[in-house]
Design a protein around this motif. Structure first.
Motif, PDB file in Angstrom:
ATOM      1  N   ASP A 159       0.815  -1.216   0.000  1.00 14.50           N
ATOM      2  CA  ASP A 159       0.000   0.000   0.000  1.00 14.50           C
ATOM      3  C   ASP A 159       0.855   1.276   0.000  1.00 14.50           C
ATOM      4  O   ASP A 159       2.010   1.241  -0.357  1.00 14.50           O
ATOM      5  N   SER A 160       0.257   2.382   0.377  1.00 17.73           N
ATOM      6  CA  SER A 160       0.988   3.645   0.438  1.00 17.73           C
ATOM      7  C   SER A 160       1.321   3.956   1.897  1.00 17.73           C
ATOM      8  O   SER A 160       0.784   3.324   2.815  1.00 17.73           O
ATOM      9  N   THR A 161       2.185   4.916   2.100  1.00 18.56           N
ATOM     10  CA  THR A 161       2.515   5.328   3.470  1.00 18.56           C
ATOM     11  C   THR A 161       1.248   5.763   4.210  1.00 18.56           C
ATOM     12  O   THR A 161       1.045   5.416   5.371  1.00 18.56           O
ATOM     13  N   SER A 162       0.394   6.516   3.514  1.00 21.54           N
ATOM     14  CA  SER A 162      -0.846   6.998   4.146  1.00 21.54           C
ATOM     15  C   SER A 162      -1.691   5.831   4.666  1.00 21.54           C
ATOM     16  O   SER A 162      -2.169   5.856   5.802  1.00 21.54           O
ATOM     17  N   VAL A 163      -1.874   4.822   3.822  1.00 17.61           N
ATOM     18  CA  VAL A 163      -2.708   3.674   4.210  1.00 17.61           C
ATOM     19  C   VAL A 163      -2.040   2.919   5.363  1.00 17.61           C
ATOM     20  O   VAL A 163      -2.702   2.513   6.327  1.00 17.61           O
ATOM     21  N   ASN A 194       4.144  18.349  10.704  1.00 14.55           N
ATOM     22  CA  ASN A 194       4.269  17.017  10.096  1.00 14.55           C
ATOM     23  C   ASN A 194       3.730  17.065   8.663  1.00 14.55           C
ATOM     24  O   ASN A 194       2.987  17.985   8.288  1.00 14.55           O
ATOM     25  N   PHE A 195       4.093  16.073   7.871  1.00 15.97           N
ATOM     26  CA  PHE A 195       3.628  16.017   6.483  1.00 15.97           C
ATOM     27  C   PHE A 195       2.101  15.929   6.470  1.00 15.97           C
ATOM     28  O   PHE A 195       1.520  15.138   7.210  1.00 15.97           O
ATOM     29  N   PRO A 196       1.438  16.741   5.646  1.00 16.63           N
ATOM     30  CA  PRO A 196      -0.024  16.814   5.695  1.00 16.63           C
ATOM     31  C   PRO A 196      -0.747  15.472   5.630  1.00 16.63           C
ATOM     32  O   PRO A 196      -1.709  15.259   6.377  1.00 16.63           O
ATOM     33  N   THR A 197      -0.306  14.539   4.809  1.00 13.52           N
ATOM     34  CA  THR A 197      -1.090  13.293   4.727  1.00 13.52           C
ATOM     35  C   THR A 197      -1.128  12.597   6.080  1.00 13.52           C
ATOM     36  O   THR A 197      -2.147  12.031   6.472  1.00 13.52           O
ATOM     37  N   ASP A 198      -0.048  12.668   6.828  1.00 18.62           N
ATOM     38  CA  ASP A 198      -0.018  12.057   8.159  1.00 18.62           C
ATOM     39  C   ASP A 198      -1.065  12.722   9.062  1.00 18.62           C
ATOM     40  O   ASP A 198      -1.750  12.056   9.837  1.00 18.62           O
ATOM     41  N   LEU A 199      -1.164  14.046   8.923  1.00 14.85           N
ATOM     42  CA  LEU A 199      -2.125  14.780   9.761  1.00 14.85           C
ATOM     43  C   LEU A 199      -3.563  14.501   9.316  1.00 14.85           C
ATOM     44  O   LEU A 199      -4.463  14.368  10.145  1.00 14.85           O
ATOM     45  N   LEU A 250       5.006  10.705  15.001  1.00 17.01           N
ATOM     46  CA  LEU A 250       5.933  11.705  14.474  1.00 17.01           C
ATOM     47  C   LEU A 250       6.625  11.214  13.212  1.00 17.01           C
ATOM     48  O   LEU A 250       6.816  10.013  13.030  1.00 17.01           O
ATOM     49  N   THR A 251       7.030  12.153  12.380  1.00 16.30           N
ATOM     50  CA  THR A 251       7.907  11.821  11.263  1.00 16.30           C
ATOM     51  C   THR A 251       9.335  12.106  11.711  1.00 16.30           C
ATOM     52  O   THR A 251       9.626  13.184  12.245  1.00 16.30           O
ATOM     53  N   HIS A 252      10.185  11.097  11.538  1.00 16.48           N
ATOM     54  CA  HIS A 252      11.555  11.151  12.062  1.00 16.48           C
ATOM     55  C   HIS A 252      12.326  12.354  11.501  1.00 16.48           C
ATOM     56  O   HIS A 252      12.937  13.118  12.240  1.00 16.48           O
ATOM     57  N   TRP A 304       6.519   5.947  14.352  1.00 18.15           N
ATOM     58  CA  TRP A 304       7.458   6.769  13.581  1.00 18.15           C
ATOM     59  C   TRP A 304       7.179   6.631  12.101  1.00 18.15           C
ATOM     60  O   TRP A 304       7.030   5.514  11.591  1.00 18.15           O
ATOM     61  N   ASP A 305       7.156   7.752  11.399  1.00 21.18           N
ATOM     62  CA  ASP A 305       7.107   7.742   9.942  1.00 21.18           C
ATOM     63  C   ASP A 305       8.544   7.943   9.456  1.00 21.18           C
ATOM     64  O   ASP A 305       9.176   8.957   9.758  1.00 21.18           O
ATOM     65  N   LEU A 306       9.014   6.961   8.712  1.00 23.49           N
ATOM     66  CA  LEU A 306      10.414   6.966   8.248  1.00 23.49           C
ATOM     67  C   LEU A 306      10.540   7.372   6.783  1.00 23.49           C
ATOM     68  O   LEU A 306      11.522   7.034   6.114  1.00 23.49           O
ATOM     69  N   ALA A 307       9.544   8.114   6.274  1.00 19.97           N
ATOM     70  CA  ALA A 307       9.524   8.467   4.847  1.00 19.97           C
ATOM     71  C   ALA A 307      10.853   9.081   4.388  1.00 19.97           C
ATOM     72  O   ALA A 307      11.349   8.754   3.314  1.00 19.97           O
ATOM     73  N   HIS A 308      11.419   9.973   5.211  1.00 17.30           N
ATOM     74  CA  HIS A 308      12.667  10.640   4.807  1.00 17.30           C
ATOM     75  C   HIS A 308      13.882  10.078   5.535  1.00 17.30           C
ATOM     76  O   HIS A 308      14.928  10.720   5.599  1.00 17.30           O
ATOM     77  N   SER A 309      13.725   8.881   6.102  1.00 18.75           N
ATOM     78  CA  SER A 309      14.828   8.276   6.855  1.00 18.75           C
ATOM     79  C   SER A 309      15.326   6.985   6.222  1.00 18.75           C
ATOM     80  O   SER A 309      16.533   6.772   6.118  1.00 18.75           O
ATOM     81  N   GLY A 332       8.541   3.986  -0.103  1.00 17.48           N
ATOM     82  CA  GLY A 332       9.423   3.206  -0.971  1.00 17.48           C
ATOM     83  C   GLY A 332      10.061   3.986  -2.102  1.00 17.48           C
ATOM     84  O   GLY A 332      11.023   3.537  -2.715  1.00 17.48           O
ATOM     85  N   TYR A 333       9.512   5.157  -2.436  1.00 14.86           N
ATOM     86  CA  TYR A 333       9.976   5.840  -3.652  1.00 14.86           C
ATOM     87  C   TYR A 333      10.957   6.983  -3.402  1.00 14.86           C
ATOM     88  O   TYR A 333      11.391   7.631  -4.336  1.00 14.86           O
ATOM     89  N   LYS A 334      11.301   7.233  -2.145  1.00 16.01           N
ATOM     90  CA  LYS A 334      12.232   8.327  -1.854  1.00 16.01           C
ATOM     91  C   LYS A 334      13.660   7.766  -1.846  1.00 16.01           C
ATOM     92  O   LYS A 334      14.157   7.377  -2.894  1.00 16.01           O
ATOM     93  N   TYR A 335      14.297   7.707  -0.674  1.00 10.70           N
ATOM     94  CA  TYR A 335      15.697   7.246  -0.639  1.00 10.70           C
ATOM     95  C   TYR A 335      15.834   5.751  -0.917  1.00 10.70           C
ATOM     96  O   TYR A 335      16.941   5.251  -1.044  1.00 10.70           O
TER      97      TYR A 335
HETATM   98  C1  PLP Z   1       6.357  11.292   1.187  1.00  8.82           C
HETATM   99  C2  PLP Z   1       5.625  11.157   2.483  1.00  8.82           C
HETATM  100  C3  PLP Z   1       4.426  10.450   2.542  1.00  8.82           C
HETATM  101  C4  PLP Z   1       3.819   9.902   1.287  1.00  8.82           C
HETATM  102  O1  PLP Z   1       2.622   9.241   1.516  1.00  8.82           O
HETATM  103  P1  PLP Z   1       1.922   8.444   0.323  1.00  8.82           P
HETATM  104  O2  PLP Z   1       0.795   7.797   0.968  1.00  8.82           O
HETATM  105  O3  PLP Z   1       2.961   7.487  -0.196  1.00  8.82           O
HETATM  106  O4  PLP Z   1       1.550   9.412  -0.726  1.00  8.82           O
HETATM  107  C5  PLP Z   1       3.822  10.311   3.772  1.00  8.82           C
HETATM  108  N1  PLP Z   1       4.366  10.836   4.889  1.00  8.82           N
HETATM  109  C6  PLP Z   1       5.521  11.534   4.856  1.00  8.82           C
HETATM  110  C7  PLP Z   1       6.093  12.090   6.101  1.00  8.82           C
HETATM  111  C8  PLP Z   1       6.171  11.733   3.636  1.00  8.82           C
HETATM  112  O5  PLP Z   1       7.289  12.431   3.599  1.00  8.82           O
END
Ligand code: PLP
Length: 424
Positions: A99-103, A129-134, A169-171, A198-203, A223-226
């Motif tokens: 799935d996606s980070t959001s899901v 924090n990144f809006p989708t997390d909020l 939190l996002t790391h 912890w959200d490790l999106a940028h870690s 999965g699509y960042k680092y």
């Molecule tokens: C990039 C990022 C996402 C992306 O979420 P998607 O569901 O994959 O679109 C989520 N949270 C953080 C903190 C991000 O940096």
């Protein structure tokens, strides 16, 4: 004064330099493009195009449905999860890609609800924090009668009281690059009786992470960042092994109780019975082609293992971001930029952000026109990601050189750079 020659010298002593050949950068190199946006979309690993061809033509084309068994499609999500585990201090059988980070965040929040201290009422996160997390947290909190409390980074500790149920939190902050001290923050939350996600999106793949050592409860990441998994690559989810054991109860429900998270999907029974362990976090059928591409991306980071591993990645990342900030001081001080990324290395991830009071978007566009790809984050941030696997010290020098040129020439004032695209 740092010179380009200094940077070239640093490149020639770089133990990770050979890994750049794992990436399809010949097009960028031919066009003089410097890619500083691997924190948003990692570069295509050379192996991925080949592998996707194989999956499409061989496994799908010839293997057809047999490939679920013969090509191991059905175990792909866990197999790649196990590979990724090594990069985030998790054990095998503890990580699933899906799935996606959001899901996945939604699933992690629901899991946290089962292990949080009963009677606690607050879900705490950072307002930055990144809006989708909020957004996910907001709806989750509403559904479950929790109060979502959004605080500034400096206010987190003060909110860890006997109302705190979950701290999410996002790391590494997506705008500023600020990095939390994961172990200390987790300990403080636990001392207050709160569960930590912890959200490790940028870690993941960018900075050393040790979830087990930090004693974290749940984690998700991108999965699509680092990790270089490709646009829309599946994300991942991790749960501490003690929670995985505690969840082995029939009444512990994943809210997205799909068939592939069932204990025996191919029994086709009418009632849901959760799989054991991390497998219960799966919902439906995995996107096999995208998941295969993600594996190639994860492999590029694992390939650093023979060149000093995450320690070498981190060392180079700190050196690249340091160099960038020094060069901004040296070359761009007069142009109204403020460096918003912490100067202390242990307080930042693998990006550097500079704010400009009114022209951030136009400057980013003018810079892209000069072949330096970074991105803009509203309202005022120019964001540059540094991926030690393929970013060279000379690239950093050239990027700042072109930024200085964009500013001195004033070319960013061209009206075409002010036109906002959908994706910034
Ligand atoms: C990039 C990022 C996402 C992306 O979420 P998607 O569901 O994959 O679109 C989520 N949270 C953080 C903190 C991000 O940096």
């Amino acid at each position: 004064m740092i010179t380009r020659e200094d940077c070239i010298r640093q490149d020639s002593g770089d133990s990770l330099a050979p890994l750049r050949a794992l990436f399809a950068l010949e097009g960028a190199d031919a066009e003089g493009v410097i890619y500083l946006d691997g924190n948003s979309l990692g570069v295509l690993p050379r192996a991925a195009a080949r592998r996707i061809g194989e999956v499409v033509e061989g496994e799908w084309g010839r293997g057809l449905i047999r490939s679920w068994n013969t090509a191991g499609w059905i175990t792909l999500s866990q197999r790649i999860g196990d590979k990724l585990a090594a990069l985030i201090g998790a054990g095998s059988g503890e990580v699933m890609v899906a799935d996606s980070t959001s899901v996945n965040l939604f699933k992690a929040l629901n899991a946290a609800r089962f292990v949080m201290t009963p009677g606690r009422t607050r879900l705490i996160s950072e307002v930055t924090n990144f809006p989708t997390d909020l957004y996910i947290a907001e709806t989750f909190a509403r559904e479950h009668g929790l109060e979502l409390v959004l605080v500034e980074q400096s206010g987190i500790a003060a909110h860890l009281d006997d109302r705190a149920a979950i701290l999410m939190l996002t790391h590494v902050n997506y705008r500023t690059g600020f990095m939390h001290a994961m172990t200390e923050v987790t300990r403080a939350a636990h001392n207050a009786g709160a569960v930590v996600i912890w959200d490790l999106a940028h870690s993941a793949g960018a900075v050393p992470v040790n979830l087990r050592e930090a004693g974290a409860d749940f984690a998700v990441g991108c999965g699509y960042k680092y990790l270089n998994g490709g646009p829309g690559a599946p994300a991942f989810i991790w749960a501490h092994p003690s929670h995985l054991t505690a969840m082995d109860r029939e009444d512990w429900r994943q809210p997205l109780s799909g068939w592939l998270g069932h204990a025996a999907p191919f029994d086709f029974t009418p009632h849901y019975r959760p799989a054991r362990g991390i497998a219960r976090f799966i919902c439906g059928t995995p996107p096999v082609i995208a998941t295969a591409a993600l594996e190639c991306g994860v492999d590029t980071v694992l390939a650093a293992g023979a060149h000093g591993g995450m320690t070498a990645i981190r060392q180079k990342s700190v050196a690249l971001t340091d160099l960038f900030m020094q060069l901004i001081d040296q070359r761009c001080a007069a142009h109204g930029f403020t460096i918003v990324t912490p100067r202390e290395a242990d307080r930042r991830g693998s990006q550097a952000s500079i704010a400009h009071p009114h022209a951030g978007y136009a400057i980013t566009q003018a810079l892209i026109a000069r072949g330096v790809i970074g991105d803009f984050r509203a309202p005022d941030i120019l964001r540059f990601g540094f991926t030690p696997l393929y970013t060279r010290f000379a690239d950093v020098w050239d990027a700042v050189d072109r930024l200085a040129a964009v500013m001195t020439s004033g070319e960013w004032r061209d009206p075409r750079y002010a036109i906002r695209a959908t994706v910034t």
